[in-house]
Design a protein around this motif. Structure first.
Motif, PDB file in Angstrom:
ATOM      1  N   GLY A 165      -2.709 -56.629  -1.293  1.00 48.48           N
ATOM      2  CA  GLY A 165      -2.565 -57.719  -2.247  1.00 48.48           C
ATOM      3  C   GLY A 165      -1.134 -58.167  -2.355  1.00 48.48           C
ATOM      4  N   LEU A 166      -0.833 -58.857  -3.430  1.00 48.19           N
ATOM      5  CA  LEU A 166       0.498 -59.380  -3.661  1.00 48.19           C
ATOM      6  C   LEU A 166       1.302 -58.360  -4.454  1.00 48.19           C
ATOM      7  CD1 LEU A 166       2.403 -61.867  -3.461  1.00 48.19           C
ATOM      8  CD2 LEU A 166       1.580 -62.499  -5.738  1.00 48.19           C
ATOM      9  N   TYR A 167       2.301 -57.761  -3.807  1.00 55.30           N
ATOM     10  CA  TYR A 167       3.212 -56.851  -4.484  1.00 55.30           C
ATOM     11  C   TYR A 167       4.358 -57.664  -5.070  1.00 55.30           C
ATOM     12  CZ  TYR A 167       0.925 -52.626  -2.785  1.00 55.30           C
ATOM     13  OH  TYR A 167       0.022 -51.612  -2.561  1.00 55.30           O
ATOM     14  N   HIS A 168       4.785 -57.275  -6.258  1.00 56.98           N
ATOM     15  CA  HIS A 168       5.831 -58.026  -6.931  1.00 56.98           C
ATOM     16  C   HIS A 168       6.470 -57.154  -7.995  1.00 56.98           C
ATOM     17  CE1 HIS A 168       3.170 -58.611 -10.481  1.00 56.98           C
ATOM     18  NE2 HIS A 168       2.228 -58.605  -9.551  1.00 56.98           N
ATOM     19  N   ALA A 169       7.614 -57.606  -8.507  1.00 56.25           N
ATOM     20  CA  ALA A 169       8.317 -56.875  -9.550  1.00 56.25           C
ATOM     21  C   ALA A 169       8.235 -57.643 -10.865  1.00 56.25           C
ATOM     22  CB  ALA A 169       9.785 -56.677  -9.168  1.00 56.25           C
ATOM     23  N   SER A 170       8.060 -56.917 -11.947  1.00 54.95           N
ATOM     24  CA  SER A 170       8.051 -57.531 -13.269  1.00 54.95           C
ATOM     25  C   SER A 170       9.480 -57.638 -13.781  1.00 54.95           C
ATOM     26  CB  SER A 170       7.221 -56.692 -14.241  1.00 54.95           C
ATOM     27  OG  SER A 170       7.903 -55.479 -14.558  1.00 54.95           O
ATOM     28  N   ARG A 171       9.643 -58.287 -14.933  1.00 48.49           N
ATOM     29  CA  ARG A 171      10.980 -58.450 -15.501  1.00 48.49           C
ATOM     30  C   ARG A 171      11.629 -57.109 -15.789  1.00 48.49           C
ATOM     31  NH1 ARG A 171      12.065 -59.116 -20.971  1.00 48.49           N
ATOM     32  NH2 ARG A 171       9.837 -59.521 -21.283  1.00 48.49           N
ATOM     33  N   LYS A 172      10.827 -56.106 -16.130  1.00 50.56           N
ATOM     34  CA  LYS A 172      11.370 -54.786 -16.425  1.00 50.56           C
ATOM     35  C   LYS A 172      11.615 -53.965 -15.157  1.00 50.56           C
ATOM     36  CE  LYS A 172       9.316 -54.496 -21.025  1.00 50.56           C
ATOM     37  NZ  LYS A 172       8.439 -53.704 -21.942  1.00 50.56           N
ATOM     38  N   GLY A 173      11.281 -54.520 -14.009  1.00 50.76           N
ATOM     39  CA  GLY A 173      11.552 -53.821 -12.760  1.00 50.76           C
ATOM     40  C   GLY A 173      10.374 -53.048 -12.210  1.00 50.76           C
ATOM     41  N   ASN A 174       9.234 -53.023 -12.918  1.00 51.95           N
ATOM     42  CA  ASN A 174       8.069 -52.304 -12.416  1.00 51.95           C
ATOM     43  C   ASN A 174       7.448 -53.054 -11.243  1.00 51.95           C
ATOM     44  OD1 ASN A 174       8.186 -50.330 -14.511  1.00 51.95           O
ATOM     45  ND2 ASN A 174       7.305 -51.846 -15.905  1.00 51.95           N
ATOM     46  N   VAL A 175       7.180 -52.344 -10.158  1.00 51.57           N
ATOM     47  CA  VAL A 175       6.538 -52.955  -8.995  1.00 51.57           C
ATOM     48  C   VAL A 175       5.038 -52.808  -9.133  1.00 51.57           C
ATOM     49  CG1 VAL A 175       6.302 -52.914  -6.487  1.00 51.57           C
ATOM     50  CG2 VAL A 175       8.540 -52.511  -7.542  1.00 51.57           C
ATOM     51  N   LEU A 176       4.323 -53.932  -8.987  1.00 50.25           N
ATOM     52  CA  LEU A 176       2.885 -53.980  -9.192  1.00 50.25           C
ATOM     53  C   LEU A 176       2.190 -54.544  -7.965  1.00 50.25           C
ATOM     54  CD1 LEU A 176       2.988 -55.665 -12.725  1.00 50.25           C
ATOM     55  CD2 LEU A 176       2.895 -53.209 -12.251  1.00 50.25           C
ATOM     56  N   LYS A 178      14.395 -66.840 -21.214  1.00 46.79           N
ATOM     57  CA  LYS A 178      15.671 -66.493 -20.606  1.00 46.79           C
ATOM     58  C   LYS A 178      15.583 -65.146 -19.910  1.00 46.79           C
ATOM     59  CE  LYS A 178      20.608 -66.020 -21.604  1.00 46.79           C
ATOM     60  NZ  LYS A 178      21.642 -66.050 -22.667  1.00 46.79           N
ATOM     61  N   GLY A 179      16.098 -65.078 -18.697  1.00 46.77           N
ATOM     62  CA  GLY A 179      16.120 -63.827 -17.952  1.00 46.77           C
ATOM     63  C   GLY A 179      14.827 -63.489 -17.254  1.00 46.77           C
ATOM     64  N   THR A 180      13.851 -64.401 -17.275  1.00 45.54           N
ATOM     65  CA  THR A 180      12.580 -64.149 -16.600  1.00 45.54           C
ATOM     66  C   THR A 180      12.445 -65.047 -15.375  1.00 45.54           C
ATOM     67  OG1 THR A 180      11.296 -65.803 -17.835  1.00 45.54           O
ATOM     68  CG2 THR A 180      11.515 -63.600 -18.809  1.00 45.54           C
ATOM     69  N   SER A 181      11.499 -64.730 -14.533  1.00 46.59           N
ATOM     70  CA  SER A 181      11.200 -65.558 -13.371  1.00 46.59           C
ATOM     71  C   SER A 181       9.699 -65.553 -13.131  1.00 46.59           C
ATOM     72  CB  SER A 181      11.947 -65.050 -12.130  1.00 46.59           C
ATOM     73  OG  SER A 181      11.572 -63.722 -11.829  1.00 46.59           O
ATOM     74  N   ASP A 182       9.228 -66.583 -12.449  1.00 45.35           N
ATOM     75  CA  ASP A 182       7.814 -66.726 -12.101  1.00 45.35           C
ATOM     76  C   ASP A 182       7.679 -66.883 -10.597  1.00 45.35           C
ATOM     77  OD1 ASP A 182       7.277 -66.800 -14.854  1.00 45.35           O
ATOM     78  OD2 ASP A 182       7.344 -69.000 -14.903  1.00 45.35           O
ATOM     79  N   ASP A 198       6.349 -64.039 -15.151  1.00 43.25           N
ATOM     80  CA  ASP A 198       7.114 -62.808 -15.331  1.00 43.25           C
ATOM     81  C   ASP A 198       7.050 -61.932 -14.090  1.00 43.25           C
ATOM     82  OD1 ASP A 198       8.657 -60.830 -16.473  1.00 43.25           O
ATOM     83  OD2 ASP A 198       7.015 -59.929 -17.615  1.00 43.25           O
ATOM     84  N   ALA A 199       7.357 -62.540 -12.946  1.00 39.89           N
ATOM     85  CA  ALA A 199       7.255 -61.822 -11.684  1.00 39.89           C
ATOM     86  C   ALA A 199       8.269 -62.367 -10.686  1.00 39.89           C
ATOM     87  CB  ALA A 199       5.846 -61.951 -11.111  1.00 39.89           C
TER      88      ALA A 199
END
Length: 343
Positions: free
Chosen positions: A56-67, A309-313, A332-333
């Protein structure tokens, strides 16, 4: 010099506040720093989650968790409410391919350092490398053998008004490590070139584990280069191309092109046909400061600043003529990476 989420960003003049500024820049399009001692966390991993079992699509959240989030080309399986699985990793940048993955994260210490962690298909650590700088880019070759990263650094004597980058490459099969690819024999428009301000970033690999593409900058100009691991040479292919990303079929390169002067929204995503050297501007007209990732041969994913602020999509756009516009994929990814079934 501009870079990529992580790109060379626009030139920053506040060198007296180098560490603080760089950290803010790195987080702007990516994610928060790794926790604790900078190691990828393992305690929160979903039971039995591997690159094989959780495509699937691996990505990082704003807190740095990889999902890992389910994905289909139509996007019907990927939405903000889709069920994501935690990998247990905490990374500024993450990328996976060919049954391998790389996680780069801030490493604690008096000086700014990055810990590069190479992972196997079980997401267990294979190797680690600690290098100076702030996390910026990460890539793995299609086979999973070659790993590359780019970091922001400061303090180069020639960079009195801007930050520099360092890019490294690790051959996971042989253990051969290049901490700084600036040792490449560079040929610009056919002529051997030497200069102290040469910087590389945004490496992307071909499927032969030998050929790679990257951005090189010198004297205020940027170039797309094709590199050769065996001969350790690189030659420029064209000017004004940053953060290259080679398509799965190896025929095209997505890149960001500077279309406006200055530092305000300067770039636009393009795709270059390597056979004809013809470029096509994509339907995404906003300035994308990222190294786009191919989800398949017809779709690109990339990060843009989020509403907060400080987030990305993460957004997607077709990799052809602008017939269909961009689409929001995940909020938030950042740091998108497509993992197919079977690693």
């Amino acid at each position: 010099m501009s870079l990529p989420p992580l790109s060379l960003r626009a030139r920053i003049t506040a060198l007296t506040a180098a560490t603080a500024v760089l950290a803010a820049v790195a987080v702007g399009y990516t994610v928060a720093a790794a926790d604790g001692d900078g190691r990828p966390a393992a305690s929160a991993a979903a039971p039995g989650l591997t690159l094989d079992k959780a495509p699937g699509l691996y990505h990082a959240s704003r807190k740095g968790n990889v999902l890992s989030t389910p994905y289909s080309p139509s996007g019907t399986e990927t939405a903000d409410g889709a069920r994501s699985r935690k990998t247990g990793l905490s990374c500024n940048r993450f990328y996976a391919s060919g049954g391998s993955a790389v996680c780069i994260a801030n490493h604690p210490g008096l000086s700014q350092k990055t810990k590069v962690t190479v992972l196997d298909r079980e997401l267990d650590t294979r190797e680690t490398v600690v290098v100076g700088g702030i996390p910026n880019r990460a890539r793995v070759s299609p086979s999973g053998r070659m790993v590359a990263w780019t970091l922001f650094v400061s303090g180069d004597s020639y960079a009195s008004s801007s930050f520099s980058t360092r890019s490294g490459i690790l051959d996971t099969r042989t253990g051969y490590l290049v901490k700084n690819v600036e040792t490449l024999q560079l040929y610009i428009e056919g002529r051997r070139y030497h200069a102290p301000d040469v910087n590389y970033w945004g490496i992307t690999f071909a499927d032969d584990d030998n050929r790679f593409y990257a951005t090189v900058a010198t004297k205020g100009k940027t170039y797309l280069v094709e590199g050769d691991m065996r001969t350790w040479k690189a030659r420029t292919l064209r000017r004004n191309a940053e953060c290259p990303s080679l398509s799965p079929d190896g025929t095209r390169i997505a890149f960001k092109k500077r279309v406006r002067k200055g530092t305000q929204d300067p770039w636009r995503l393009h795709v270059l046909d390597l056979g004809t050297m013809r470029e096509t501007p994509l339907a995404e007209t906003r300035s994308v400061d990222d190294q786009a990732a191919w989800l398949d041969d017809s779709t690109l994913a990339y990060s843009l600043p989020g509403r907060a602020k400080g987030t990305s999509d993460i957004w997607t756009v077709p990799a052809d003529a602008p017939a269909t516009g961009p689409r929001l994929l995940l909020s938030d990814a950042s740091s998108p990476s497509m993992v197919q079934g079977g690693g």
